[in-house]
Scaffold this active site. Structure first.
Site: not given
Lengths: 356, 400
Positions: B128-129, B244, B382
């Site tokens: 993903y990131s 998730e 985050s």
């Protein structure tokens, strides 16, 4: 009232800062961190050459400094660069104890960078308690165990606290003396320490008592607080730069108010930390020095944690990586809380001293 | 209002406890209790034990070989497993990809990939990131260009957890650069052994190597590995993120961690008394304990709502923020308890050095864990992103 550094101290700061910025890069330090010795002999020799070690001693001791503000200047720079060499334990604490014992020839070698020392005081189960000493001195020999002795392996001599009857006194032990065993290990924030045992080890009484060790610990409290301050300056500096350059959602993340305000809070707290270190350095020789030192160490512990955690959080993942400068700096800041009494220890001590 | 478990739930709890007592290997428990990273074979061993019992995929429907547990059952299992120091189930195949394939995958994809997740044939990781796409995930740049029966993939993924063990990666890739960011993303399944893929470890500040960079250079991926429709990947990614978030509060981990802190603080001496009796330290522990008790009930409230069919949205963000703060606070307490012994460090980089690390409280590397778990408030969206969601939904009527 004048909060400017003297010319000499300003020069010391400039010299040391320039030297460390050029020589003590993240890459150089990462090599030192993973080396067997955990310190660089070259860097140590150069710190001696620059006069950094001499600045920790008074003129009578053979140095050219030795006051609280000299320590603050040196250790703030060492902290800013995340230096792992044992200036605090080997040169400052070890050297000043030998100076107090009148061992001027050995102090000269410390200042020249040719003699390494370790102070072996804390014991397993003793936590931060100063008078928790079960190592025994009996007829010129020592028997016992010391915990997390900084720089034990590199030291030529150890300064060891032991009980002779009820009184705690300090002894000088050669590292290669009979009955000395050192189990060394690396430390999370860099450098090395060891568990040291003595078994009927010959030792020379230094004529120093627990109060001398307390005086050396007071120097160390100024040093560790200034070191943490320097590291906090690096952390906030790195964070500020990152907030201005990292873009997400099409703009620098520092333009999000949620982060901008927290950055501002860090800068406010950093000034608190700076003033606390000035208090510690300035009142080091005052009658109520202990109160000031505990106040400083408590504040540094609290603000240090905030700065380390917020700097990592505002960076995001990048700050979690070993190769990024902040990772090491954050570890130096937080681990400083585990030396010479933590935040809670000094809160209690401050309360007790305030009530007295 | 009835806060007690039903008879069925209590019976299930006993069953889980018995299973953990009989089946969880003690070597694994020792490592988990000390926060030591498990090897690939140890994780696979635990997965196999769970799979043999039919408990590896409790969130999957029975038709796909899952346990079809409700939210309360899952909560009971997670709590008991954490208390017993069982390892965390590696979520990438089981909790993330599995549900996506079940909802959006083709029959062929489901038949092929789902059994392989259960029997351990494949170890999945998450692509993903990217270096430039963290919180702003939709700005991802890894390109996939159609070339006959293949996509050709070029780019870089990062923070790929346990990618070093994986033979498969599910990736978000950009298939259309000319539309709104969210509308040009596709969801691809990529074999890690394809030529052009390179995995580079990222060493973290605690010395661990759990995350990686994954580089793609002209990697050819068969078109049958596209999940769902081209350019609809963002929808699937968002669906995955909701999964998730199962067990997002980490209540069980916090309870186990706090118990460990109390145990260590009873053993640690401070001025001739156990540290746990020291008023300042006791106050720190109590404060976290009080917060954790409230959060455990928040967690149960949301779980019982989910068990009744409600979808947690905003609440998941709240639990993520509060849960990570509490876990990090417990990590902070643990390093405080250890005192000077928090400083020694068992480094992977210094071979042979680890045998002499003193650990009088049997606490494991508490300071390293304190630093490692700073990730809890960074990954998976985050805490700043979560707060943004909470604020947006509450104050401007937006959607999570």
């Amino acid at each position: 009232m004048n909060f400017e550094l003297t010319e000499e101290r300003q020069m010391l700061q400039d010299t040391l800062r320039r030297y460390l910025r050029e020589k003590y890069t993240t890459a150089v330090r990462n090599d030192i961190l993973t080396s067997d010795a955990g310190l660089s002999a070259d860097i140590w020799a150069e710190l001696a050459e620059l006069g950094v070690l001499g600045a920790l001693f008074t003129e009578e001791m053979g140095g050219f400094g030795g006051a609280g503000f000299d320590l603050a200047v040196v250790f703030e720079e060492l902290g800013r660069a995340g230096v792992v060499e044992p200036v605090l334990d080997s040169a400052l604490m070890g050297g000043r104890l030998l100076a107090a014992a009148g061992k001027s020839d050995m102090v000269e070698q410390v200042i020249a960078g040719t003699l390494h020392l370790a102070v072996a005081h804390g014991e397993p189960g003793g936590r931060y308690d100063m008078d928790y000493v079960h190592t025994k001195a009996d007829g010129g020999v020592l028997t016992g165990r010391k915990a997390v002795v900084m720089n034990a392996e590199a030291a030529d001599h150890l300064i060891v606290s032991a009980r002779d009857g009820d009184a705690i006194a300090l002894y000088l032990v050669a590292k290669d003396a009979k009955g000395v065993d050192i189990q060394g290990y690396p430390l999370l924030a860099g450098g090395r320490a060891g568990e040291v045992t003595f078994d009927n080890t010959p030792a020379e009484p230094l004529g120093l008592s627990l109060s001398d060790l307390q005086a050396a610990t007071n120097l160390a409290l100024v040093a560790i607080s200034a070191e943490a301050l320097g590291a906090m300056e690096s952390a906030t500096h790195l964070t500020k730069d990152y907030l201005m350059t990292r873009t997400q959602f099409g703009r620098p993340i520092g333009t999000f108010q949620a982060l901008a305000h927290r950055m501002a809070d860090l800068l406010i707290e950093l000034e608190q930390a700076r003033s606390a270190v000035i208090n510690a350095a300035g009142y080091l020789e005052a009658p109520d020095a202990d109160l000031h030192l505990s106040a400083t160490k408590n504040l540094i512990g609290r603000i240090g944690r905030l700065v380390a955690e917020e700097s990592i959080q505002m960076h995001g993942g990048i700050a979690m990586t070993q190769e990024y400068e902040l990772a090491h700096i954050a570890k130096r800041i937080v681990m400083a809380d585990h030396r010479f009494g933590d935040t809670d220890y000094h809160l209690e001590r401050f309360i007790a001293l305030s009530a007295a | 209002m009835d806060m007690s478990f039903t008879d069925d739930e209590l019976a299930f709890q006993s069953e889980v406890r018995e299973f953990l007592r009989d089946e969880l290997p003690s070597e694994i428990v020792d490592k988990v209790a000390k926060g030591i990273e498990l090897g690939k074979d140890e994780v696979e061993r635990w997965h196999a034990i769970l799979n043999a019992r039919g408990w590896l995929a409790p969130n999957w429907p029975k038709s796909f070989g899952g346990g079809e547990w409700n939210a309360v059952q899952r909560h009971i299992f997670d709590t008991e497993a954490a208390a017993a120091n069982a390892p965390r189930i590696v979520p990438f195949g089981l909790s993330m990809l599995g549900p996506v394939l079940q909802k959006f995958g083709s029959k062929e994809q489901q038949d092929h990939w789902l059994p392989r997740i259960l029997d351990g044939s494949d170890w999945w990781c998450q692509g993903y990131s990217e270096p430039g796409a963290g919180s702003d995930l939709a700005s991802l740049k890894t390109r996939a260009v159609r070339d006959g029966d293949h996509y050709v993939v070029n780019g870089q993924k990062t923070w790929t957890t346990l990618g070093q063990h994986a033979n498969m990666i599910f990736c978000l890739v950009r298939t259309d650069p000319d539309v709104k960011q969210q509308e040009g993303i596709s969801f691809l399944l990529i074999d890690m052994n394809t030529p052009g893929i390179e995995v580079r470890p990222i060493i973290l500040l605690d010395g661990s190597d759990e995350v990686n960079e994954v580089w793609f250079t002209d990697v050819r991926v068969p078109v049958e590995n596209l999940v769902g429709e081209e350019n609809k990947g963002w929808t699937y990614a968002k669906y995955l993120l909701t999964h998730e978030r199962a067990n997002i509060a980490g209540v069980g981990f916090s309870q186990a961690g706090l118990a460990a802190v109390k145990r260590m603080a009873r053993a640690e001496n401070h001025n001739g008394k156990p540290l746990i009796e020291n008023p300042h330290f006791a106050a720190r522990v109590a404060q976290v304990d009080i917060d954790l008790r409230a959060m455990a009930t928040s967690n149960l409230r949301i779980i019982s709502k989910a068990a009744a069919g409600g979808a947690p949205g905003l609440e998941a963000s709240m639990l993520k923020v509060k849960g990570s703060i509490i876990r990090q606070e417990i990590n902070d307490l643990a390093r405080r308890v250890a005192g000077p012994y928090a400083m020694p460090f068992a480094s992977e980089a210094l071979e042979g050095a680890n045998d002499t690390i003193p650990d009088p409280l049997g606490a494991g590397p508490v300071a390293a864990q304190y630093f490692n778990n700073r990730k809890l408030s960074i990954f998976g969206g985050s805490n700043e992103i979560q707060r943004g969601i909470i604020a947006k939904v509450t104050m401007s009527g937006g959607r999570a």
